[in-house]
Enzyme design. Structure first.
Site: not given
Ligand code: PEP
Length: 246
Positions: A168, A11-12, A228, A162
């Site tokens: 993040g 997921n960019w 992410g 999640e």
């Molecule tokens: C996401 O945006 O779905 C995510 C898991 O981000 P990150 O890996 O940066 O925590």
């Protein structure tokens, strides 16, 4: 036990460039894996990826409407025409910043399926909910909102757990914490459909990187990751893609 093909999804978010598209497609074309690899870049970059490749493309959001006067929105058919075969729905950033709720997420997932896109349906608990030991209650509510009314979505969707406190933040759920929730999700899904509960892929998202992914992927109910920050670095992302085992 059903064999589930691991899915490693990038997921960019609102990041990336034509240079990153090129670098990522070069890097992915050089690795060999039986895992399913998915890149969800900003929509404008979908066309920059080669038409034929071993990895798939997806959107990060989709309208719950089919067409019409909805400025700034993109329809499931348009995503499909742009080369996407997946779309993320209900990401916590969409829920927190743009008001996407479970009813909206369900509507988006149904639109996605009608355009032959596989929805990746995301949800997770906040830190406060975890501290109040409400994680399972919150997860069950999200699951019921989508699948109780539409159990047929089980056969055509992916679930992304999640935990919001891990997105993040650099903070990851321990493999044990993640496995406990994934197992709960699978058991809850079995209440709608036992057969589909064994087949549906439940992927984990929350600060996954090339160092912590091995232990996460070793857990029996973790079928891959939604990545992410680490998906913006070609070496990091390809290392994660190569770690998952099917
Ligand atoms: C996401 O945006 O779905 C995510 C898991 O981000 P990150 O890996 O940066 O925590």
């Amino acid at each position: 036990m059903t064999q589930r093909r691991p899915l490693i999804a990038a997921n960019w978010k609102m990041n990336g460039s034509c240079e990153l598209v090129q670098a990522m497609s070069d890097a992915l074309s050089q690795i060999k894996t039986s895992n399913e690899i998915l890149i969800c870049p900003p929509v404008i970059f979908l066309a920059g990826f080669p038409k034929k490749s071993a990895y798939k493309l997806g959107g990060q959001n989709v309208s719950n409407e089919n067409s019409g006067a909805f400025t700034g929105e993109i329809s499931a058919d348009m995503l499909s025409a742009a080369g996407a075969s997946y779309v993320i729905v209900g990401h916590s950033e969409r829920r927190a910043l743009y008001g996407d709720n479970d009813a909206m997420v369900l509507a988006k997932a149904l639109r996605a399926v009608s355009a032959n896109l596989t929805p990746i349906i995301c949800f997770g608990e906040t830190l406060a909910e975890r501290q109040q030991e409400k994680t399972f209650e919150v997860i069950a509510q999200h699951l019921d909102a989508v699948y109780a009314a539409h159990p047929e979505l089980l056969a055509t969707s992916v679930i992304a757990y999640e935990p919001i406190w891990a997105i993040g933040t650099g903070e990851t759920a321990t493999p044990e914490q993640a496995q406990a929730v994934h197992e709960f999700i699978r058991q809850h899904v079995a209440k709608y459909d036992v057969v589909e509960s064994e087949k549906i892929r439940i992927i984990y998202g929350g600060s996954v990187n090339s160092e912590n992914c091995t232990a996460l992927f070793a857990k029996p109910d973790i079928d891959g990751a939604l990545v992410g920050g680490a998906s913006l670095k070609t070496a990091e992302f390809t290392a994660i893609c190569l770690t998952a085992q099917d």
